[in-house]
Design a protein around this motif. Sequence first.
Motif, PDB file in Angstrom:
ATOM      1  N   VAL A  47       0.827  -1.207   0.000  1.00 53.25           N
ATOM      2  CA  VAL A  47       0.000   0.000   0.000  1.00 53.25           C
ATOM      3  C   VAL A  47       0.858   1.253   0.000  1.00 53.25           C
ATOM      4  CG1 VAL A  47      -1.768   1.290   1.251  1.00 53.25           C
ATOM      5  CG2 VAL A  47      -1.869  -1.215   1.165  1.00 53.25           C
ATOM      6  N   GLU A  48       1.969   1.239   0.720  1.00 54.46           N
ATOM      7  CA  GLU A  48       2.820   2.426   0.801  1.00 54.46           C
ATOM      8  C   GLU A  48       3.363   2.819  -0.578  1.00 54.46           C
ATOM      9  OE1 GLU A  48       5.882   2.029   3.669  1.00 54.46           O
ATOM     10  OE2 GLU A  48       4.514   1.682   5.357  1.00 54.46           O
ATOM     11  N   ARG A  49       3.662   1.828  -1.401  1.00 52.99           N
ATOM     12  CA  ARG A  49       4.211   2.133  -2.727  1.00 52.99           C
ATOM     13  C   ARG A  49       3.126   2.442  -3.754  1.00 52.99           C
ATOM     14  NH1 ARG A  49       8.316  -1.502  -6.562  1.00 52.99           N
ATOM     15  NH2 ARG A  49       8.157  -0.118  -8.367  1.00 52.99           N
ATOM     16  N   TYR A  50       2.044   1.695  -3.739  1.00 51.63           N
ATOM     17  CA  TYR A  50       1.065   1.781  -4.811  1.00 51.63           C
ATOM     18  C   TYR A  50      -0.221   2.522  -4.433  1.00 51.63           C
ATOM     19  CZ  TYR A  50       4.046  -1.753  -6.994  1.00 51.63           C
ATOM     20  OH  TYR A  50       5.113  -2.435  -7.537  1.00 51.63           O
ATOM     21  N   GLY A  51      -0.406   2.848  -3.151  1.00 51.25           N
ATOM     22  CA  GLY A  51      -1.631   3.509  -2.738  1.00 51.25           C
ATOM     23  C   GLY A  51      -2.734   2.514  -2.442  1.00 51.25           C
ATOM     24  N   PRO A  52      -3.891   3.002  -2.006  1.00 57.14           N
ATOM     25  CA  PRO A  52      -5.003   2.112  -1.661  1.00 57.14           C
ATOM     26  C   PRO A  52      -5.343   1.162  -2.797  1.00 57.14           C
ATOM     27  CG  PRO A  52      -5.486   4.364  -0.986  1.00 57.14           C
ATOM     28  CD  PRO A  52      -4.220   4.423  -1.794  1.00 57.14           C
TER      29      PRO A  52
END
Length: 789
Positions: free
Chosen positions: A240-245
Amino acid sequence: MKKTSLNLTRQALGSLSLCLLLSSTAPSLTVAQDLKPVASPAAKEKTKEQVKINIRRHAPCNLFNTTQPVVFEAGIGGLPAGTSQLDAVLTDESGREIAKKTVSVEAAPGKGSTVSLDFGQPGRGYYELIVSYKGKNAAGEPIDASSKATLGVMEFVSRTAKEVRDGGYAFGLKWWGGIQNLREMEDAMTKLGLQWTRIIQNEGGKATTPGRMTTAQILSEYPMNAAIKVERFPREMYDVERYGPLEEWEVKYGKGAWVLKTVPKKEPYQAWLREQIAAIPADQQVFEIWNEPWDKMSPEDFAKVCQYIAEVILKDRPNAILGPNLYGNTSPYEYDLKLIKAGGLKGMKMVALHPYAGSENREWFRGYRKWLKEQTGTDMDIYITEYGSHSTPEGPARRSEMEQARRVVRQSIALYAEGAKALIPHWAGQSEKTPTYIEDWFGFVRKNEQPKPVLLAHANCARLIDGSRYIGDLWYGPGVGASVFEKNGSQIVALWTLGTEGKAGEENTARAEIEVEPGVPEVVVTDILGRENKLKAENGKVKLTLDESPIYLVGVAPSMTRVASKDLREDRWPKPAKPARAVRISKKLQAEPVLDGKFSDWKGAAELGLLNPKVAGADCSGTGYIGWDENNLYIGVDVRDNEMLNKESRAKLYRQDSVELFVSTEPRDSGRGYGPNDHQFFLTPTSGEGKPIVGEVTDREAGVVEDVKGAKVWAGPMHKEEKGWAMEVAIPWTSLNGFKPSDGRSLAVDILLNDADTSHERFKLKAVDSPENFSVIEPSTWGLLKLEP
């Protein structure tokens, strides 16, 4: 017993016997899918009586050993009381009648009957059986019904998985593609000697539903080896931190696509993967990383995934044969080199490839293997984990089942000769959902799990050359393949010729007449499906007529094959001159056109006819326009189309109605792949977002399509009586790396029109002046656009 009449048309069948069994109750039988029982119109209208014939499938998959009789049971229900006649006709792949049985059946009211049809030992090959009834009911009204089964006869083998590995056997078949009776299919594969497959590391999960199998079961219950595909990961490892929700990511790139297109969180992924690999039998050592990653993630991201996986597998299985699935191209603009430079092959021993039609190009195979060694310093094994052909019955891609068989066998011969470690064609079963869509027709068995000709042709090729030593090729002139193998002290020559591509669905009629000197008085000629014919040499020579179906000379003298060479002659398959790329002229538009779906103000623009001779014009055809001024590149299309359809997400817009626009502001004459000045755009009149899209593919591997800043678009119905749609698009030069147009400059610009309807999958229509070698990934094939005042 009632009398039967028997008509033999082939001496090789020998004596045939018939056993007729009558039963008081109708058994539970599998209905053959190809021909369902059909009552005549008169019978449907005048009576409720209907005869039903069910041919019970013989396990496994209607396959018989050459040493056993071909026996089928058929259940018949609905026969009128008394004596009825059934016809059972056995034919080969060409429709030639092999045997016919006429059976008398006694039926009681409300009772079913079972007949047993024994056709003896017809010998190796593919066959079709039709059991039919024509009669009348008590009122004298006609009733008829028929049912069809397909079957195959081939020697069964008995090898352990270790014997397959130690003996250098390579032939197999990819798992499973819609197969429901998995154990029966695996039994068929192992009996035919197709003992390599490709499966994912957690096939079936931990707990399986009835009839399903886990990876461990697949590789332990039957003597099977696998290229185990390491791919996918649980939802909780999505980064999630790299690609978002995740929900937002899926809106852009497709639901569920994250499992293939994103890099997982390293530590939890590796812990999960270690458990997965531990469950796989210890003797299985071949691991393939991902499936066709070049359209899923960047080579740099894929290099990370490769190393995550290598750290786990090589720690626990240091002798593992591990490697990624790559594209098979050596261009500096392409995926493979970028992956290597990013460290993706560190610690790897093999590469898996999916060459399909390119499988017969042995020059490519050798060149790629040599290139791999130059790039890595290591001799890399190559595993072929997908290849093959289809038998799409309708549409532009129409292809017969025998054409599928021919192509697969030629591919297998070429790949085996070049030393591929495993030959795993795509794939066992087929969905048969859409008659025009090739992906639904790659199966080696039908949806009803009965064999197609390709299964027997592939098994026969394996019977003859798998486990053999490739010696070289003989020369019989241009256009003749002649590969020599030595197996168990016997010399085998595979022979065929090739013609040019014909119209969809038409059989190729290529022929070549040759003379061979077998060095023995008599030689055995075996056809593509395994039938043998002995030919006597006259004056030491045998005359042969070759076509695109490989045949095999078995038992020729070593003296014949001593002149075989492993060199690949350039004149064996003469290559046509590279087609000239299209050259088009576009005059500068004197005023910015009004974007309204009309093209009267596009004077001077280059015009392109967008056609596919295999697609009806009313289904889809059109005209493309390319114009320019100092601010914009203008693209227009006027499309005749019986249905405007595009409900796809951005990454898959090309699958339905759309225009693919290709622009290179730095035209080049060679080199596949996209450099910094090569661009691909998707232009759609509608989309899954409910609006037209003018987007550039900014990350081909991940499928990222971003709106073109400053672009203008009009899209809507055609301004004509015919059904269709039109688009006018203005793309600013600023989106093309600031290209400065001027009189006399040239770009590479081309258009591909995609058409899909609810009734069929995508058809592709290119410009009529585009060369045959036009390719979306080869900018040197895109048309040159000369700018004039």
